[in-house]
Design a protein around this motif. Structure first.
Motif, PDB file in Angstrom:
ATOM      1  N   TYR A 158       0.829  -1.215   0.000  1.00  0.00           N
ATOM      2  CA  TYR A 158       0.000   0.000   0.000  1.00  0.00           C
ATOM      3  C   TYR A 158       0.862   1.262   0.000  1.00  0.00           C
ATOM      4  CZ  TYR A 158      -3.811  -3.195   0.932  1.00  0.00           C
ATOM      5  OH  TYR A 158      -4.712  -4.206   0.823  1.00  0.00           O
TER       6      TYR A 158
ATOM      7  N   GLN B  39       1.938   1.887  -3.361  1.00  0.00           N
ATOM      8  CA  GLN B  39       0.838   2.433  -4.151  1.00  0.00           C
ATOM      9  C   GLN B  39       0.696   3.933  -3.927  1.00  0.00           C
ATOM     10  OE1 GLN B  39      -2.557  -0.028  -3.146  1.00  0.00           O
ATOM     11  NE2 GLN B  39      -2.331  -1.179  -5.055  1.00  0.00           N
TER      12      GLN B  39
ATOM     13  N   GLU C 177       3.213   5.688  -5.884  1.00  0.00           N
ATOM     14  CA  GLU C 177       2.850   5.619  -7.300  1.00  0.00           C
ATOM     15  C   GLU C 177       1.846   6.718  -7.655  1.00  0.00           C
ATOM     16  OE1 GLU C 177       3.274   4.213 -11.012  1.00  0.00           O
ATOM     17  OE2 GLU C 177       4.312   3.368  -9.263  1.00  0.00           O
TER      18      GLU C 177
ATOM     19  N   ASP D 209       2.302   9.624 -10.476  1.00  0.00           N
ATOM     20  CA  ASP D 209       1.342   9.848 -11.568  1.00  0.00           C
ATOM     21  C   ASP D 209       0.846  11.283 -11.569  1.00  0.00           C
ATOM     22  OD1 ASP D 209       1.613   7.342 -12.410  1.00  0.00           O
ATOM     23  OD2 ASP D 209      -0.442   6.670 -11.997  1.00  0.00           O
TER      24      ASP D 209
ATOM     25  N   ARG E 275       3.459  13.587 -13.000  1.00  0.00           N
ATOM     26  CA  ARG E 275       3.575  13.478 -14.453  1.00  0.00           C
ATOM     27  C   ARG E 275       2.290  13.905 -15.158  1.00  0.00           C
ATOM     28  NH1 ARG E 275       5.109   7.518 -14.465  1.00  0.00           N
ATOM     29  NH2 ARG E 275       4.553   7.512 -16.671  1.00  0.00           N
ATOM     30  N   GLY E 276       1.302  14.294 -14.395  1.00  0.00           N
ATOM     31  CA  GLY E 276       0.072  14.805 -14.990  1.00  0.00           C
ATOM     32  C   GLY E 276      -0.821  13.736 -15.583  1.00  0.00           C
ATOM     33  N   LEU E 277      -0.609  12.508 -15.169  1.00  0.00           N
ATOM     34  CA  LEU E 277      -1.435  11.443 -15.711  1.00  0.00           C
ATOM     35  C   LEU E 277      -2.812  11.415 -15.076  1.00  0.00           C
ATOM     36  CD1 LEU E 277       1.136   8.541 -15.971  1.00  0.00           C
ATOM     37  CD2 LEU E 277       0.150   9.907 -17.815  1.00  0.00           C
TER      38      LEU E 277
ATOM     39  N   ALA F 135      -7.910  15.749  -8.242  1.00  0.00           N
ATOM     40  CA  ALA F 135      -9.108  15.189  -7.591  1.00  0.00           C
ATOM     41  C   ALA F 135      -9.026  13.671  -7.554  1.00  0.00           C
ATOM     42  CB  ALA F 135     -10.357  15.642  -8.355  1.00  0.00           C
ATOM     43  N   ALA F 136      -8.646  13.082  -8.697  1.00  0.00           N
ATOM     44  CA  ALA F 136      -8.549  11.622  -8.769  1.00  0.00           C
ATOM     45  C   ALA F 136      -7.461  11.124  -7.836  1.00  0.00           C
ATOM     46  CB  ALA F 136      -8.254  11.191 -10.202  1.00  0.00           C
TER      47      ALA F 136
ATOM     48  N   ALA G 241      -8.735  11.067  -4.333  1.00  0.00           N
ATOM     49  CA  ALA G 241      -9.637   9.937  -4.120  1.00  0.00           C
ATOM     50  C   ALA G 241      -8.841   8.652  -3.945  1.00  0.00           C
ATOM     51  CB  ALA G 241     -10.589   9.801  -5.319  1.00  0.00           C
ATOM     52  N   ALA G 242      -7.819   8.471  -4.797  1.00  0.00           N
ATOM     53  CA  ALA G 242      -7.003   7.255  -4.720  1.00  0.00           C
ATOM     54  C   ALA G 242      -6.279   7.195  -3.385  1.00  0.00           C
ATOM     55  CB  ALA G 242      -6.004   7.225  -5.870  1.00  0.00           C
TER      56      ALA G 242
ATOM     57  N   GLU H 110      -8.543   6.078  -0.665  1.00  0.00           N
ATOM     58  CA  GLU H 110      -8.821   4.644  -0.781  1.00  0.00           C
ATOM     59  C   GLU H 110      -7.659   3.815  -0.217  1.00  0.00           C
ATOM     60  OE1 GLU H 110     -11.537   3.154  -2.035  1.00  0.00           O
ATOM     61  OE2 GLU H 110     -10.712   1.127  -1.844  1.00  0.00           O
ATOM     62  N   ILE H 111      -6.437   4.220  -0.623  1.00  0.00           N
ATOM     63  CA  ILE H 111      -5.263   3.444  -0.188  1.00  0.00           C
ATOM     64  C   ILE H 111      -5.069   3.587   1.318  1.00  0.00           C
ATOM     65  CG2 ILE H 111      -2.772   3.178  -0.439  1.00  0.00           C
ATOM     66  CD1 ILE H 111      -3.161   4.377  -3.287  1.00  0.00           C
TER      67      ILE H 111
ATOM     68  N   ARG I  98      -7.231   4.024   3.522  1.00  0.00           N
ATOM     69  CA  ARG I  98      -8.215   3.202   4.240  1.00  0.00           C
ATOM     70  C   ARG I  98      -7.699   1.764   4.345  1.00  0.00           C
ATOM     71  NH1 ARG I  98     -13.118   3.577   0.947  1.00  0.00           N
ATOM     72  NH2 ARG I  98     -13.055   5.792   1.441  1.00  0.00           N
ATOM     73  N   ARG I  99      -7.178   1.273   3.223  1.00  0.00           N
ATOM     74  CA  ARG I  99      -6.679  -0.112   3.220  1.00  0.00           C
ATOM     75  C   ARG I  99      -5.434  -0.241   4.105  1.00  0.00           C
ATOM     76  NH1 ARG I  99      -6.722  -1.665  -3.152  1.00  0.00           N
ATOM     77  NH2 ARG I  99      -8.702  -0.697  -3.659  1.00  0.00           N
TER      78      ARG I  99
ATOM     79  N   ARG J 100      -0.667  18.273 -26.479  1.00  0.00           N
ATOM     80  CA  ARG J 100      -0.864  17.744 -25.130  1.00  0.00           C
ATOM     81  C   ARG J 100      -1.536  16.365 -25.213  1.00  0.00           C
ATOM     82  NH1 ARG J 100      -0.051  16.579 -20.865  1.00  0.00           N
ATOM     83  NH2 ARG J 100      -1.035  17.068 -18.881  1.00  0.00           N
TER      84      ARG J 100
ATOM     85  N   LEU K  37       1.550  -0.216  -9.619  1.00  0.00           N
ATOM     86  CA  LEU K  37       0.647  -0.679  -8.578  1.00  0.00           C
ATOM     87  C   LEU K  37      -0.666   0.012  -8.844  1.00  0.00           C
ATOM     88  CD1 LEU K  37       3.326  -0.015  -5.976  1.00  0.00           C
ATOM     89  CD2 LEU K  37       2.499  -2.271  -6.577  1.00  0.00           C
TER      90      LEU K  37
ATOM     91  N   ALA L  20      -9.970   3.969  -7.551  1.00  0.00           N
ATOM     92  CA  ALA L  20     -10.694   4.830  -6.620  1.00  0.00           C
ATOM     93  C   ALA L  20     -11.932   5.363  -7.325  1.00  0.00           C
ATOM     94  CB  ALA L  20      -9.800   5.984  -6.194  1.00  0.00           C
TER      95      ALA L  20
ATOM     96  N   PRO M 143     -14.347  11.391  -7.935  1.00  0.00           N
ATOM     97  CA  PRO M 143     -14.866  12.334  -6.949  1.00  0.00           C
ATOM     98  C   PRO M 143     -16.329  12.624  -7.259  1.00  0.00           C
ATOM     99  CG  PRO M 143     -12.791  13.098  -7.869  1.00  0.00           C
ATOM    100  CD  PRO M 143     -13.181  11.891  -8.636  1.00  0.00           C
TER     101      PRO M 143
END
Lengths: 380, 663
Positions: free
Chosen positions: A42, A45, A48, A52, A55-57, A61-62, A65-66, A69-70, A72-73, B481, B642, B646, B649
């Motif tokens: 975890y 993760q 990671e 991400d 690097r703007g992947l 917001a995402a 959220a991730a 989640e992590i 919590r685990r 982009r 990994l 999730a 939002p």
């Protein structure tokens, strides 16, 4: 020897794959603990997600959220980790495992292998089988070697000469005929090859002398007029063609002065008699198979042997019936018929013998004894 | 000596498997680190031993050592070197050795790459892998030993079944076996989790790559087998619902389900128990496939091993593994903790839907495969369950699944928005409708279902492109982009899109090749011409020809398009003289993605011949699609990140920008 050394080496390596990890002392820091392994996953993760995001992947917001989640685990994994474990190493199971590695594994593997395997048997790749010393090999292998050689050098006449009689012995008359034909083509004519070619063709043709065979025999006679084999088969051919007179003459010519011990004589005599001709005067000699014939018979194929014996018995039978013979010869005929399973013929011989020696008490007694011995008459 | 060394290596492997199946497991249960630690080195030792064994058998084949029964039965000194080597696994015993080699190879991979796994999990997994290996090695040693010897070696061997002397069939079994056996790893992981009563985070991470690897090879193996049947059997068909084909198709379907549920487990920590069950089922179906093919209960071209003693042995193995693992599941599964929750409309929900349909489809194929066998065994009545059954059961299950495929990847995790997802797929839907209309225009209105099938295939393909499109959002971020985003997309995303695109390609190929195929079966005299789909195929005559180990009658055909010669085709009927074995070699000419297919039947006395002539539009797409699917799996495997899934939002906080399609 090399095999056993390699087997020992493999076994040792297998045993070491067990012994070495067993010998290692327990890792000092309990980082490898189950629950911390989960936590490590975890944490990786989380890193990671940060990468991400950099690097703007993924958008912030995402990523948030991730992370939630992590986390919590991770918390859950950490809680489980609180009631961690300690490695319970018992001396006795360690000992057992070591004994298995050192003693049970080699004994079990070796025992099973000796039961299933063939440790003494060398590899037999094609190349090795083809070059091994001839005396170590079966006829099949030798024939295959010669065949391979001939396939590569079809112009080697001597090779065909060597392989031809072997084919004949193995019951492959077609190949034998082909081999003789090749030998003659490459090395020139010889009376015995021509005669053997004819014989092979005849055997291949179920004993009927066909045109090709007859021509071969005729060529053989042209080279060597006194040769027995071609004359024998030509006489047979005449009989098969229904030229009875000519056949009788040919057989008589062949048998004139022949040594009765010769293997072919009996069958020639019976052929002649079947045609109704009289057997001419032959040379002297013991009646019955001689050493050479016995040796020939013992090397023959069972069917051939049976045929030869039947031919000889038929010859003896014919001679005794027409010319008569000694009491011992009659006894010999009776025995032979019994051995061949011809009960009736044996009884017939017995009766004929009794008739032939009427009044000769001594001869009758020996014939009766023989008949009793062979079970032709009841022994009371 | 080499042969005997190989034999001993196999026996020693068996001894090691017995230790491997017990000691590490005992260690895992007792939490004894030292006992657990033997599992990885023993795995690697076993791999090298089986490798020695396999090399020994290969050497025996290459040098034509007919003192080995197996070599004598299946090889010939005059056979080309390639088929001497492929002959090693072109028979029952050798193929089992290959099976075991792959099994221990995967065990060694787990041992080598598994250093970051919790040691009880690793020890238990390798121990379970040890059970499977022990079972198969014992099976070999007891009933199918490839190292049995003949004291005086025969001079010549019996040659390999001519139908197997083909490059296609030479590489087909290894591909399939890597697939079958790859699922043994997920099985071992599942059983280990059940034994330990716990699913670790690492467990979830490991299942997906292994499943992907096995699945990719199985896909290629099935495609290769299908193409082989297409060009070698001469019926112009590429799938026969033959029990042997089904035997490989069932683990593929179950494996596809497993691979999708593993995604849920990895990213969302959910569906754990179901994934464990699927892993058990998938490998069980692989074992069932092995049983069907290896035991000889079927009599078909594939069943080149027929021996009742072997059948019983492998049936016992099958019962032990399947029965044992399912009992273990019944007993231990309640211990496993269920993970995250999700709403029905979500990525998870879509994957569950996928699993439902795939499981039902697997069940349909299973029934269709086993029912005739059971009926034969019980009543002695022989029936064949063929295409109609599967068209009625398997087909209807696939249609909704295919319709749903594009939705899955565009839905969000945990709670999705179907409408938003549909918005992203407008473009794809539009393209699919255009494809349907185009097909109607091209082929007319006689066939209603076929254009819809075409639309379905195009829909799946377009959906995959839409998914990449919406991830990159080129209209919002600009072209430069967008290109960077395209490169930065995770491998798993590329994998999903590629594999789904491949499914669409295969569906398109299946529909067009079956619905719009042009077929002529007739007797042709030299000079006769048939016209099909714009091609004129003229029969010129038949001539005999002699090959290395066969004789053949070769037909000569000329194909013209508007008077211009575009191809000359030479289908043939071969007779392999050593075994008096006839085979058919179809003549195939590829035009774009379509093929003209010629197969010769019986000759007539007057020089005429029975010919089957097909035009199969887009038929190659069937196999190209499979290759694309496998490539997708490789992309996904290459994603070493990994992964965590999730939920998006909440929509109220950041409203979803409407991704209006470009077209």
């Amino acid at each position: 020897m090399i095999l056993w050394i390699l087997i020992a080496a493999m076994t040792a390596a297998a045993a070491l794959s067990i012994l070495v990890p067993l010998a290692h002392t327990r890792a000092e820091e309990p980082a490898e603990d189950v629950q911390t392994a989960d936590e490590a996953v975890y944490r990786q993760q989380l890193e990671e997600v940060e990468r991400d995001l950099d690097r703007g992947l993924i958008d912030p917001a995402a990523a948030e959220a991730a992370r939630t989640e992590i986390a919590r685990r991770l918390l859950a994994a950490h809680e489980r980790g609180q009631n961690g474990r300690k490695s319970a190493e018992s001396k006795s199971s360690l000992r057992t495992a070591q004994v298995i590695a050192v003693a049970v594994l080699p004994m079990f593997a070796l025992g099973l292998y000796l039961f299933l395997g063939a440790p003494g048997m060398p590899d037999q790749p094609l190349s090795a089988r083809m070059t091994a010393p001839a005396e170590d090999q079966s006829v099949d292998v030798l024939v295959a070697r010669v065949e391979k050689h001939l396939a590569e050098n079809p112009e080697d006449g001597q090779g065909w000469v060597v392989v031809a009689p072997v084919y004949m012995q193995l019951g492959k008359p077609e190949q034998a005929a082909q081999a003789y034909a090749n030998a003659i083509r490459l090395l020139g004519r010889r009376d015995d090859w021509e005669a053997n070619l004819g014989e092979a063709l005849t055997v291949a043709n179920d004993g009927i002398v066909n045109v090709a065979a007859r021509e071969a025999f005729e060529r053989a006679i042209a080279l060597e007029p006194e040769a027995i084999k071609p004359r024998f088969f030509l006489a047979l051919a005449l009989g098969q063609e229904g030229k009875t007179e000519a056949a009788i003459a040919a057989w008589q010519d062949l048998l004139e002065g022949a040594d009765p011990r010769e293997a072919w004589v009996a069958s020639a005599v019976s052929s002649l008699e079947r045609l109704g001709g009289t057997v001419p005067e032959m040379g002297d000699g013991l009646r019955g198979p001689d050493q050479e014939q016995m040796a020939a018979a013992s090397q023959m194929m069972p069917e051939d042997r049976q045929q030869m014996i039947e031919g000889m018995v038929a010859g003896l039978d014919a001679r005794l019936k027409s010319d008569g013979g000694s009491a011992d010869e009659w006894a010999q005929l009776m025995r032979a018929q019994v051995v061949l399973g011809n009960e009736d013929a044996a009884r017939e011989a017995f009766e004929l013998a009794q008739a032939a020696f009427e009044g000769d008490e001594e001869a009758l007694a020996s014939i009766n004894d023989a008949a009793r011995e062979f079970g032709i008459i009841k022994s009371n | 000596m080499i042969v005997e060394l190989g034999h001993y290596a196999l026996v020693l492997t068996f001894a090691l498997t017995l230790i491997q199946s017990t000691v590490p497991l005992w260690g895992a249960v007792r939490e004894d680190d030292r006992l657990m630690a033997i599992a990885p080195p023993v795995s690697i030792a076993m791999f090298f031993l089986v490798l020695i064994s396999f090399a020994a058998l290969t050497i025996a084949y290459v040098t034509s050592d007919f003192s080995v029964v197996n070599v004598w039965e299946n090889s010939h000194s005059a056979k080309p070197m390639l088929f001497k080597i492929t002959g090693v696994w072109g028979n029952h015993e050798g193929s089992l050795l290959l099976w075991v080699l792959i099994l221990v190879f995967f065990g060694a991979l787990v041992a080598y790459f598994g250093s970051n796994m919790p040691s009880p999990l690793r020890a238990a997994t390798l121990a379970v892998q040890g059970w499977v290996t022990a079972g198969f090695v014992l099976f070999m040693l007891a009933t199918s030993n490839p190292f049995n010897r003949i004291p005086s070696a025969p001079i010549e061997g019996n040659d390999l079944n001519p139908i197997l002397q083909d490059i296609g069939l030479a590489i087909h079994p290894p591909l399939l076996y890597v697939g079958y056996v790859g699922f043994s790893i997920t099985f071992s992981f599942a059983v280990a989790a059940l034994i330990l009563g716990r699913i670790d985070a690492a467990w979830a991470r490991w299942v997906r790559p292994w499943t992907l690897l096995a699945w990719a090879f199985l896909t290629l193996g099935i495609a290769m087998g299908s193409y082989w049947a297409y060009y070698e059997l001469g019926w112009g068909g590429w799938w026969f619902w033959d029990p042997v084909e089904n035997a490989s198709f069932m683990p593929w379907l179950a494996g596809t389900a497993l691979l999708h549920s593993a995604i849920v487990m990895e990213k969302r920590d959910a569906l754990k128990v179901w994934t464990v069950l699927l892993a058990i089922f998938t490998f069980s179906l692989s074992l069932l496939g092995t049983f069907l093919v290896r035991s000889g209960v079927l009599t078909s071209v594939h069943a080149f091993a027929t021996d009742p003693a072997r059948g019983v042995f492998i049936l016992v193995l099958l019962c032990l593994f399947i029965g044992g693992s399912l009992s273990l599941y019944a007993w231990r599964a309640p211990l496993l903790k269920q993970g995250g929750l999700f709403s029905p409309i979500s990525r998870e929900g879509a994957l569950v839907l996928n699993n439902l349909f795939l499981s039902a489809a697997t069940a349909a194929v299973l029934v269709g495969t086993l029912y005739p066998l059971a009926l034969d065994a019980i009543t002695g009545e022989k029936i064949s369950v063929g295409e109609p059954f599967f068209n009625l059961t398997f087909g209807p299950l696939m249609v909704p699944l295919l319709m749903a495929i594009p939705f899955g990847p565009v839905l969000a995790w945990k709670r999705g928005d179907l409408l938003a997802a549909a918005e992203r797929l407008y473009a794809g839907f539009g393209i699919a409708i255009l494809a349907v209309l185009f097909t109607f225009w091209l082929w007319g209105m006689e066939r209603v279902l076929a254009p819809i099938g075409v639309g379905l295939g195009v829909w799946v393909m377009a959906g995959a492109i839409c998914e990449i499109w919406t991830r990159v959002k080129p209209r919002e971020v600009g072209l430069k982009r967008a290109f960077e985003r395209l490169k930065g997309l995770p491998g798993a995303a590329w994998g999903t899109a590629t594999a789904h695109f491949g499914v669409g390609v295969t569906v398109l190929g299946i529909v067009t090749a079956s619905a719009f195929q042009d077929e002529y079966v007739q007797t042709m005299k030299p000079g006769d011409t048939v016209n099909l789909s714009g091609y004129a195929v003229t029969f010129d005559g038949v001539a005999p020809r002699r090959g290395a180990n066969f004789i053949e009658d070769v037909g000569h055909f000329t194909v013209r398009q508007s008077g211009v010669v575009i191809a000359e085709m030479e289908p043939s009927k071969r007779l392999y003289t050593a075994r008096q074995f006839p085979t058919t070699e179809a003549g195939i000419h590829t035009v774009g993605f379509s093929q003209i297919y010629l197969s010769m039947g019986e000759g007539r006395p007057n020089g005429a011949i029975d010919v089957r002539v097909y035009f199969k539009p887009l038929v190659t797409l069937i196999w190209i699609g499979c290759v694309i699917m496998a490539i997708g799996a490789v992309f996904s495997m290459a994603d070493r990140r990994l992964r965590v899934g999730a939920p998006k939002p909440s929509a109220k906080r950041s409203p979803q920008p409407s991704a209006t399609p470009a077209e």
